[in-house]
Scaffold this motif. Structure first.
Motif, mmCIF file in Angstrom:
data_model
loop_
_atom_site.group_PDB
_atom_site.id
_atom_site.type_symbol
_atom_site.label_atom_id
_atom_site.label_comp_id
_atom_site.label_asym_id
_atom_site.label_seq_id
_atom_site.Cartn_x
_atom_site.Cartn_y
_atom_site.Cartn_z
ATOM 1 N N LYS A 11 33.723 43.864 38.873
ATOM 2 C CA LYS A 11 35.066 43.432 39.278
ATOM 3 C C LYS A 11 35.961 44.599 39.712
ATOM 4 O O LYS A 11 37.035 44.377 40.267
ATOM 5 N N LEU A 14 36.822 44.688 43.528
ATOM 6 C CA LEU A 14 37.689 43.552 43.822
ATOM 7 C C LEU A 14 39.119 43.857 43.394
ATOM 8 O O LEU A 14 40.061 43.700 44.176
ATOM 9 N N CYS A 17 40.865 46.674 45.545
ATOM 10 C CA CYS A 17 41.246 46.192 46.875
ATOM 11 C C CYS A 17 42.371 45.167 46.797
ATOM 12 O O CYS A 17 43.276 45.159 47.639
ATOM 13 N N PHE A 18 42.324 44.296 45.793
ATOM 14 C CA PHE A 18 43.377 43.298 45.649
ATOM 15 C C PHE A 18 44.719 43.965 45.373
ATOM 16 O O PHE A 18 45.735 43.608 45.962
ATOM 17 N N ALA A 40 38.522 42.834 49.269
ATOM 18 C CA ALA A 40 38.472 42.239 47.930
ATOM 19 C C ALA A 40 37.591 40.999 47.938
ATOM 20 O O ALA A 40 36.749 40.817 47.051
ATOM 21 N N HIS A 41 37.764 40.175 48.938
ATOM 22 C CA HIS A 41 36.978 38.938 49.026
ATOM 23 C C HIS A 41 35.503 39.238 49.255
ATOM 24 O O HIS A 41 34.636 38.542 48.726
ATOM 25 N N ALA A 43 33.983 41.798 48.076
ATOM 26 C CA ALA A 43 33.465 42.254 46.782
ATOM 27 C C ALA A 43 33.123 41.080 45.869
ATOM 28 O O ALA A 43 32.246 41.188 45.019
ATOM 29 N N ASP A 44 33.824 39.957 46.055
ATOM 30 C CA ASP A 44 33.554 38.739 45.278
ATOM 31 C C ASP A 44 33.902 37.531 46.134
ATOM 32 O O ASP A 44 35.054 37.100 46.171
ATOM 33 N N ASP A 47 36.236 34.742 45.013
ATOM 34 C CA ASP A 47 37.623 35.044 44.673
ATOM 35 C C ASP A 47 38.564 34.253 45.576
ATOM 36 O O ASP A 47 38.902 34.671 46.674
ATOM 37 N N SER A 50 42.129 36.007 46.660
ATOM 38 C CA SER A 50 42.103 36.891 47.832
ATOM 39 C C SER A 50 42.073 36.068 49.113
ATOM 40 O O SER A 50 42.772 36.384 50.077
#
Length: 78
Positions: A11, A14, A17-18, A40-41, A43-44, A47, A50
């Motif tokens: 995490k 994410l 970046c978020f 961020a998105h 990365a996950d 999410d 994001s």
């Protein structure tokens, strides 16, 4: 809310970046914020937050918020 202390490794990217995207969003730097939220998105992909901020930023690029905007966005759908 994720947890106290360092985030789990999966995490960390994410969250980094978020945070960057949210800071840019509050500064009304929406084009740059979109790019951070996209990272961020990526990365996950699950999410949703994001993804929502990507939509909001793209809307604000097309139609900027008023000068007295305080960073709050009204959600128009459930």
């Amino acid at each position: 809310l994720v947890a106290e202390g360092d985030p789990p490794p999966e995490k960390a990217e994410l969250m980094k970046c978020f945070r960057e995207g949210y800071s840019l969003y509050r500064e009304r730097r929406f084009i740059e914020a979109v790019e951070a939220f996209k990272r961020a998105h990526a990365a996950d992909p699950n999410d949703d937050l994001s993804a929502k901020y990507i939509e909001l930023c793209e809307e604000y690029v097309a139609e900027p918020p008023p000068a007295d905007w305080d960073g709050v966005s009204n959600i128009k759908e459930k």
